[in-house]
Design a protein around this motif. Sequence first.
Motif, short mmCIF file in Angstrom:
data_model
loop_
_atom_site.label_atom_id
_atom_site.label_comp_id
_atom_site.label_asym_id
_atom_site.label_seq_id
_atom_site.Cartn_x
_atom_site.Cartn_y
_atom_site.Cartn_z
N PHE A 61 -18.82 -102.09 15.66
CA PHE A 61 -19.41 -103.05 14.72
C PHE A 61 -18.35 -103.87 13.98
CE2 PHE A 61 -22.06 -99.36 15.45
CZ PHE A 61 -23.20 -99.95 15.98
N CYS A 62 -17.28 -104.15 14.72
CA CYS A 62 -16.17 -104.89 14.12
C CYS A 62 -16.46 -106.38 14.00
CB CYS A 62 -14.91 -104.69 14.96
SG CYS A 62 -15.03 -105.41 16.62
N ALA A 63 -17.43 -106.88 14.77
CA ALA A 63 -17.85 -108.29 14.75
C ALA A 63 -16.86 -109.23 15.43
CB ALA A 63 -18.17 -108.79 13.34
N ALA A 123 -17.49 -102.64 24.81
CA ALA A 123 -18.91 -102.40 24.58
C ALA A 123 -19.80 -103.50 25.17
CB ALA A 123 -19.18 -102.27 23.08
N ILE A 124 -19.18 -104.55 25.72
CA ILE A 124 -19.96 -105.68 26.26
C ILE A 124 -19.54 -105.94 27.69
CG2 ILE A 124 -20.44 -108.16 26.04
CD1 ILE A 124 -19.78 -108.02 23.13
N TYR A 165 -24.90 -104.37 26.73
CA TYR A 165 -24.30 -103.93 25.45
C TYR A 165 -24.42 -102.42 25.34
CZ TYR A 165 -24.17 -103.24 20.33
OH TYR A 165 -23.90 -102.80 19.06
N CYS A 176 -13.68 -107.80 23.12
CA CYS A 176 -14.25 -106.57 22.52
C CYS A 176 -13.26 -105.42 22.69
CB CYS A 176 -15.58 -106.22 23.18
SG CYS A 176 -16.20 -104.61 22.61
N PRO A 177 -12.73 -104.90 21.59
CA PRO A 177 -11.74 -103.83 21.70
C PRO A 177 -12.31 -102.50 22.18
CG PRO A 177 -12.24 -104.26 19.40
CD PRO A 177 -13.02 -105.25 20.19
S1 SF4 Z 1 -18.96 -105.63 17.28
FE1 SF4 Z 1 -16.87 -105.21 18.00
S2 SF4 Z 1 -17.02 -103.30 19.17
FE2 SF4 Z 1 -19.12 -104.09 18.92
S3 SF4 Z 1 -19.49 -105.28 20.76
FE3 SF4 Z 1 -18.70 -106.73 19.23
S4 SF4 Z 1 -16.48 -106.76 19.56
FE4 SF4 Z 1 -17.28 -104.97 20.63
#
Ligand code: SF4
Length: 143
Positions: free
Chosen positions: A83-85, A59-60, A76, A55-56
């Motif tokens: 919201f990069c997925a 957020a986790i 979270y 996760c860049p």
């Molecule tokens: S969607 Fe992207 S920024 Fe959000 S928790 Fe997943 S990896 Fe991290």
Amino acid sequence: MKLGMMFRDVSTSLLRRPVTEKYPFERREPPDRLRGKLIWNPEACIGCGLCEKDCPAHAIEVFVVDREEKRFVLTYHPDRCTFCAQCVISCRHGCLELSNQEWELAALNRSPFTIHYGNENDVQLVLAEQSLSDDSKAEIDRD
Ligand code: SF4
Ligand code: SF4
């Protein structure tokens, strides 16, 4: 713009229904691919931590309470999430998805921006450990 054209536009507009959407009183069905709140399915989770590592936005957080018993807590932070997925792609066990139903994430205070997924007892254990470690950090800072 000529006056005649202006009157024509005004009279046409007066007879049309407004195009403005009456959100939040009227809602559209969200698009299938909308990326909203991250949802965790603990059933298949192995606590590998890849989602946290990849996760860049940091957020986790994944906490392993008991690996053998498959007791994990996933924290979270939607306020950090972009919201990069990436986490959804990184999870090889299909435990994560970005909901297209839960996307209204704005709040007036910070408490909704820390979401603990997991068994309630395990979440309490993790929170207690975090608070202990915060206390010891404060002790070190004072020394
Ligand atoms: S969607 Fe992207 S920024 Fe959000 S928790 Fe997943 S990896 Fe991290
Ligand atoms: S990447 Fe998937 S299996 Fe690994 S800790 Fe995250 S949610 Fe669980």
